[in-house]
Each structure stands twice: as C-alpha cells, then as structure tokens.
Design an enzyme around this catalytic site. Structure first.
Site, PDB file in Angstrom:
ATOM      1  N   GLU A 293       0.855  -1.192   0.000  1.00 55.94           N
ATOM      2  CA  GLU A 293       0.000   0.000   0.000  1.00 55.94           C
ATOM      3  C   GLU A 293       0.887   1.237   0.000  1.00 55.94           C
ATOM      4  OE1 GLU A 293      -2.957   0.122   3.108  1.00 55.94           O
ATOM      5  OE2 GLU A 293      -3.714   2.070   2.449  1.00 55.94           O
TER       6      GLU A 293
ATOM      7  N   ASN B  97      -6.715   1.657   2.540  1.00 54.99           N
ATOM      8  CA  ASN B  97      -7.440   2.913   2.755  1.00 54.99           C
ATOM      9  C   ASN B  97      -6.961   3.997   1.784  1.00 54.99           C
ATOM     10  OD1 ASN B  97      -8.740   1.641   4.866  1.00 54.99           O
ATOM     11  ND2 ASN B  97      -7.391   2.468   6.436  1.00 54.99           N
TER      12      ASN B  97
ATOM     13  N   ASN C 251     -11.964  -0.698  -1.513  1.00 57.09           N
ATOM     14  CA  ASN C 251     -11.354  -1.233  -0.293  1.00 57.09           C
ATOM     15  C   ASN C 251     -12.214  -0.899   0.925  1.00 57.09           C
ATOM     16  OD1 ASN C 251      -8.980  -2.200   1.419  1.00 57.09           O
ATOM     17  ND2 ASN C 251      -9.254  -0.116   2.194  1.00 57.09           N
ATOM     18  N   GLU C 252     -12.503  -1.906   1.733  1.00 60.77           N
ATOM     19  CA  GLU C 252     -13.206  -1.719   3.024  1.00 60.77           C
ATOM     20  C   GLU C 252     -14.297  -0.660   2.933  1.00 60.77           C
ATOM     21  OE1 GLU C 252     -10.316  -1.290   6.227  1.00 60.77           O
ATOM     22  OE2 GLU C 252      -9.760  -3.406   6.034  1.00 60.77           O
TER      23      GLU C 252
ATOM     24  N   TYR D 131      -7.276  -8.744  11.226  1.00 59.58           N
ATOM     25  CA  TYR D 131      -5.975  -8.605  11.895  1.00 59.58           C
ATOM     26  C   TYR D 131      -6.105  -9.138  13.320  1.00 59.58           C
ATOM     27  CZ  TYR D 131      -4.610  -5.587   7.998  1.00 59.58           C
ATOM     28  OH  TYR D 131      -4.306  -5.098   6.746  1.00 59.58           O
TER      29      TYR D 131
ATOM     30  N   GLU E 151      -6.479  -9.086   3.132  1.00 61.97           N
ATOM     31  CA  GLU E 151      -5.673  -8.464   4.203  1.00 61.97           C
ATOM     32  C   GLU E 151      -5.757  -9.361   5.422  1.00 61.97           C
ATOM     33  OE1 GLU E 151      -6.077  -4.301   5.198  1.00 61.97           O
ATOM     34  OE2 GLU E 151      -6.606  -3.804   3.129  1.00 61.97           O
TER      35      GLU E 151
ATOM     36  N   GLN F  74       1.322  -6.418   5.445  1.00 60.92           N
ATOM     37  CA  GLN F  74       1.647  -6.100   4.071  1.00 60.92           C
ATOM     38  C   GLN F  74       2.992  -6.733   3.729  1.00 60.92           C
ATOM     39  OE1 GLN F  74       0.882  -1.949   3.129  1.00 60.92           O
ATOM     40  NE2 GLN F  74      -1.042  -1.955   4.234  1.00 60.92           N
TER      41      GLN F  74
HETATM   42  O1  AHR Z   1      -3.254  -2.645   5.985  1.00 65.24           O
HETATM   43  C1  AHR Z   1      -3.471  -1.466   6.697  1.00 65.24           C
HETATM   44  C2  AHR Z   1      -4.899  -0.968   6.554  1.00 65.24           C
HETATM   45  O2  AHR Z   1      -5.760  -1.863   7.192  1.00 65.24           O
HETATM   46  C3  AHR Z   1      -5.431  -0.890   5.143  1.00 65.24           C
HETATM   47  O3  AHR Z   1      -5.138   0.307   4.530  1.00 65.24           O
HETATM   48  C4  AHR Z   1      -6.917  -1.007   5.347  1.00 65.24           C
HETATM   49  O4  AHR Z   1      -7.567  -1.576   4.250  1.00 65.24           O
HETATM   50  C5  AHR Z   1      -7.048  -1.812   6.621  1.00 65.24           C
HETATM   51  O5  AHR Z   1      -7.917  -1.224   7.512  1.00 65.24           O
END
Ligand code: AHR
Length: 496
Positions: free
Chosen positions: A26, A71, A171-172, A243, A291, A348
C-alpha cells in the site's frame, strides 16, 4: 502428549491456488518510499527499486501483490501516477495524513512486479471516484492500442498492455473510516455497474468485491448478503480482512485466535452459498482474504507521527517470536479453507505490518513472521488433505475448545511428497507425533524437519540482530518417534 494425525490422499480438501501466498503493497508509511522504492539508496537499481528488498521479495515468492491500497486507494487519482515523473502532482493522502509525491506510480509498480516475479492485483478507487474513472483505468492498463487511453500509455513508454487480470473493486467500503464510505446498497450497486463495464471490456478479467473489514463490524454479515445480492453474477471473489493482536497478553488466547479466522471464513462461505441458493445460481463464489496478519505493536508510535510528510514511519510493527507462531496458525487456517479461499494477501509486504523490514538508507532484513510464510509459500502448494487430529485440547474463554496441535497435511501428487505444518500450542509439553496415512503407504521417510523456536516469546529480529529468530533443522535419531517441542512452529517433510 500424544498427537495422531489421520489423513488419506483419497480425501482431498482442496487444491491450493498459489495466490493464497499473495501480499500487499500500500502507499502507506515507508512501504513504498524507503521500502520498495528508494532511488538514493546504495542498493537501488536504475529505476530506484531497492535490489536488497527485491531479493527478499523474490525469496518469499509472492505470486500476487495487491496495490495501491488499502485505505489509501479510496482517495487516489490513478491519472496522477502516470507519465513523466516531473509532471506528477503531489497530493494529500487523507487516509494516512501523508504527502503523496506519486513518484512510484502505475508504470513503476508494473515494472517492479515484473522484476520480482509477481502478478498485480490492482485495486480501484470506489470511494471518491466511480464508474468512469474505473473503466478508463482498465482501458489505460489493458487495451493494446488505438484508443485515447491505450495510446496515452504507449506514449508513456509502455508499448505493451499491462494485462492486469485481477481487479479489486474498492477497499473496506463498509468502514466509516473509509474516504467515501458507503452503505451496502450504495456499494453493491456501484460495484455491480463497475464490474459490468469491466467485463464488457474483457469477460476474462477477475473481480473482487469488498466484504466486511472484519467480523466485528456491526454490518457483518448483512453487508455480504446485500453486496452479493447486487454483484453475485458479476464478481468472482468476495474479500475478507482480519488482523490479530495479543490483547489479553496471554499466549494461550493469542495462539487460539486462528479459530476466529476459521469462523469468519466459514460464515462468509455460508452467506455466499445462501445468496447462491436464493438466486438459483450455478456459480460458486470464491473468497479473497486480501488483508490478514498480526497487527498491534505500533499503535502508540503511530500517533506521534508528523502529518503530511512523504513516507512517515507508520505501522512498523516489530514482530516477535510469538507473532510468528500465530502467523503459522493463520496460514494453516487459510490452507484448511483452500477449497474456497483462492487468494490471500498477507498485509503487508515491506515495513508497514510486514515480513520484510528496512532502514531508510540502510539494511533490509526478515522479520520473525517471514519464516512461516516463506515455508508455507514454498511447500504449501499442493493438495490439502482432509485430516483428523487426535490430540488433547484446552478451553479458552474467548475462542472455546482449542486443540493443542494445529496440524495440516499437504500432499504433492506429482512427486508423492507430503508436508506437515504443525504448531504446538502447549506451553510445556512435547507432542509425540503419530501419522496414520492410509492409502499413502508406510514407506514414507522423514527427509527434513524445520522448526522455529525460541526461549523468549518476545524475541525479535532487528537491524542489529536480524537472525535472532531463525528456522533450524531438527535431527531425529528415531523417525518413528517424532517429538514436537512446546510453543514451536514446525514443517516436517516426507518423501516416499
Ligand atoms: O493494511 C493497513 C490498513 O488496514 C489498510 O489500509 C486497510 O484496508 C485496513 O484497515
């Protein structure tokens, strides 16, 4: 503690799509500026790409890399990142409060991808932008020539089309933090129309629609249902993000967190199949877990960053040995779902929550989590066998009943080899491994046992000590009696 693994090559859970071992770059922090791209660095090549970083990326062998966000993408104008570098505008990246000089743009990413041997997954901005800009981007990238935008690409030095096969539709978009956040209805309609236009251009392109940002979102799983109601016949994959952190500061709970990845995937599969049934569709929706990772160490540091600079040190988690064990469990979870999860991106790749770390102007090294990913990427590309693992379990307040062994069997039909990925979650006891592999014969020989172990759960690799946490070979005098040490990640490789 006894641990018996029963598996048979007749019962295949699924064949692993190599793209399960994808990653993500990113435009965030020092992922690009100071990571992938640093023209002033001694190891930079003629295009400004760090060759030390490229070597590590090649070694990790990531077949697909998602770009440019995240993001970030929801406020990104792709047109700013093409053409002569000196004409590209500097913009404000609202997602990460950074300055974006657009020096590593589309062409640079495509060249870099080629050099490291990966395929791009290009994410389209559906936050501040929409259908017109999306279809223009696809034309610029993929049309051979003879149209305004394809000729523009040629004039920028890329004679051949980029031929990008995999596209992310935003994205999201369920997240209120997203620039241009949308309701499921709004996003579903937009994604459907963008997807339709892209497939009119080329029906062979593969599209990923946004699922939920994580399973705790208040809109999960209605979001998935509504989005798929609109997009089911247009898109090929639905995305998942998740995450993990050691919130409780308790290793038993942390090591159990892959149960929530399992549950998230299972629920999304059910929603997909429910929409399939509602629509009387013959098509199966696959998943793109684009992700996933451990992410938590850096939050306090992040708050101290100066806003509006290029390449701030954001999200630079320094991963511990215990994080590597968890990443091992998360990889097993992804592999266990390889029948439906076809693509996944560890988030990432460089510097920001990443397996590869660099110093700007200095060294590059492998973080602890690099290792389970490296071996899964190398030996996990086969058939995941249905297996039953007979082992004692523990009760965890948050995640329920958790087996002490997280074990997964990969069979490689072309060579007959078998690879076993095992995490011993027990804090003190050895696992005595017994293999019951009917149909695979008894003639299997252990050829290699690689272990990741450390007496300190909080041990890290850093610039001074990049090899503190390293895989080791285990030598067995007696391969009938395989012992797996407490709190370790293991790969056991068998040949006929
Ligand atoms: O990977 C970091 C961030 O986590 C990304 O930009 C977003 O998509 C997620 O919230």
């Amino acid at each position: 503690m006894k641990c018996t693994i029963h598996a048979s090559k007749q019962f295949v859970r699924g064949t692993v799509d190599p793209r399960l071992f994808g990653s993500f770059v990113e435009q965030l922090g020092r992922a690009v500026y100071g990571g992938v791209y640093e023209p002033d660095h001694g190891a930079a090549d003629e295009e400004g790409f760090r060759s030390d970083v490229m070597d590590l990326v090649r070694e990790l062998d990531v077949p697909v890399v998602r770009f440019p966000g995240g993001n970030y993408v929801s406020n990104f104008n792709w047109e700013d990142s093409i053409g002569p570098k000196e004409n590209r505008p500097t913009r404000l990246d609202l997602a990460w409060k950074a300055l974006d000089p657009n020096q590593f743009g589309l062409q640079e990413f495509m060249h870099w991808s080629k050099k490291v041997g990966t395929e791009p997954m290009m994410v389209i901005n559906l936050g501040t932008r929409g259908l017109a800009e999306a279809k223009d981007l696809v034309e610029y990238c993929n049309h051979p020539g003879g149209s305004y935008l394809s000729d523009l690409r040629k004039s920028h030095g890329s004679e051949k089309p980029y031929d990008i096969k995999l596209w992310g539709l935003g994205n999201e978009m369920d997240g209120p933090w997203q620039v241009g956040h949308k309701s499921a209805e709004e996003y579903g309609r937009l994604a459907c129309e963008v997807g339709k236009a892209i497939k009119l251009f080329d029906p062979s392109l593969e599209l990923v629609a946004c699922g939920s940002s994580n399973s705790s979102m208040p809109t999960f799983p209605e979001w998935e249902e509504t989005v798929l109601d609109h997009t089911y016949e247009v898109v090929d994959y639905l995305s998942l993000h998740m995450y993990f952190r050691n919130e409780e500061k308790d290793i038993a709970t942390f090591l159990a967190c892959s149960a929530s990845m399992d549950a998230f995937i299972d629920t999304v599969v059910h929603v997909c199949d429910y929409v399939k049934a509602k629509k009387r569709s013959k098509k199966t929706m696959y998943l793109c877990f684009d992700e996933w990772n451990v992410w938590f160490h850096s939050h306090e540091k992040d708050k101290q960053q100066t806003p509006w600079i290029v390449g701030p040190s954001l999200l630079e988690d320094v991963y511990t040995f215990e994080d590597a064990l968890v990443v091992g469990c998360l990889l097993n979870s992804l592999l266990r779902h390889c029948d439906r999860v076809k693509i996944a991106c560890i988030a990432q790749l460089v510097n920001t929550i990443a397996p590869i770390m660099t110093e700007t102007g200095g060294k590059a090294w492998r973080q602890t989590i690099y290792w389970p990913f490296y071996y899964a990427s190398k030996y996990g590309r086969g058939e995941v066998l249905e297996s039953r693992v007979d082992v004692a379990s523990y009760e965890n307040k948050q995640y329920g009943t958790i087996p002490y062994a997280d074990a997964l069997v990969v069979h490689h039909p072309e060579t007959g080899e078998i690879d076993l990925f095992v995490v011993n979650r027990h804090e003190h006891e050895m696992l005595s491994l017994e293999l019951d592999l009917p149909g695979l014969g008894n003639s299997y020989m252990l050829v290699e046992h690689i272990v990741l172990e450390h007496e300190n759960l909080y041990a890290v690799n850093d610039a001074m000590n990049p090899e503190e946490v390293m895989p080791k070979q285990v030598l067995h005098a007696d391969t009938e009696n395989l012992q797996i040490a407490p709190l370790t990640w293991n790969l056991l490789r068998f040949h006929r």
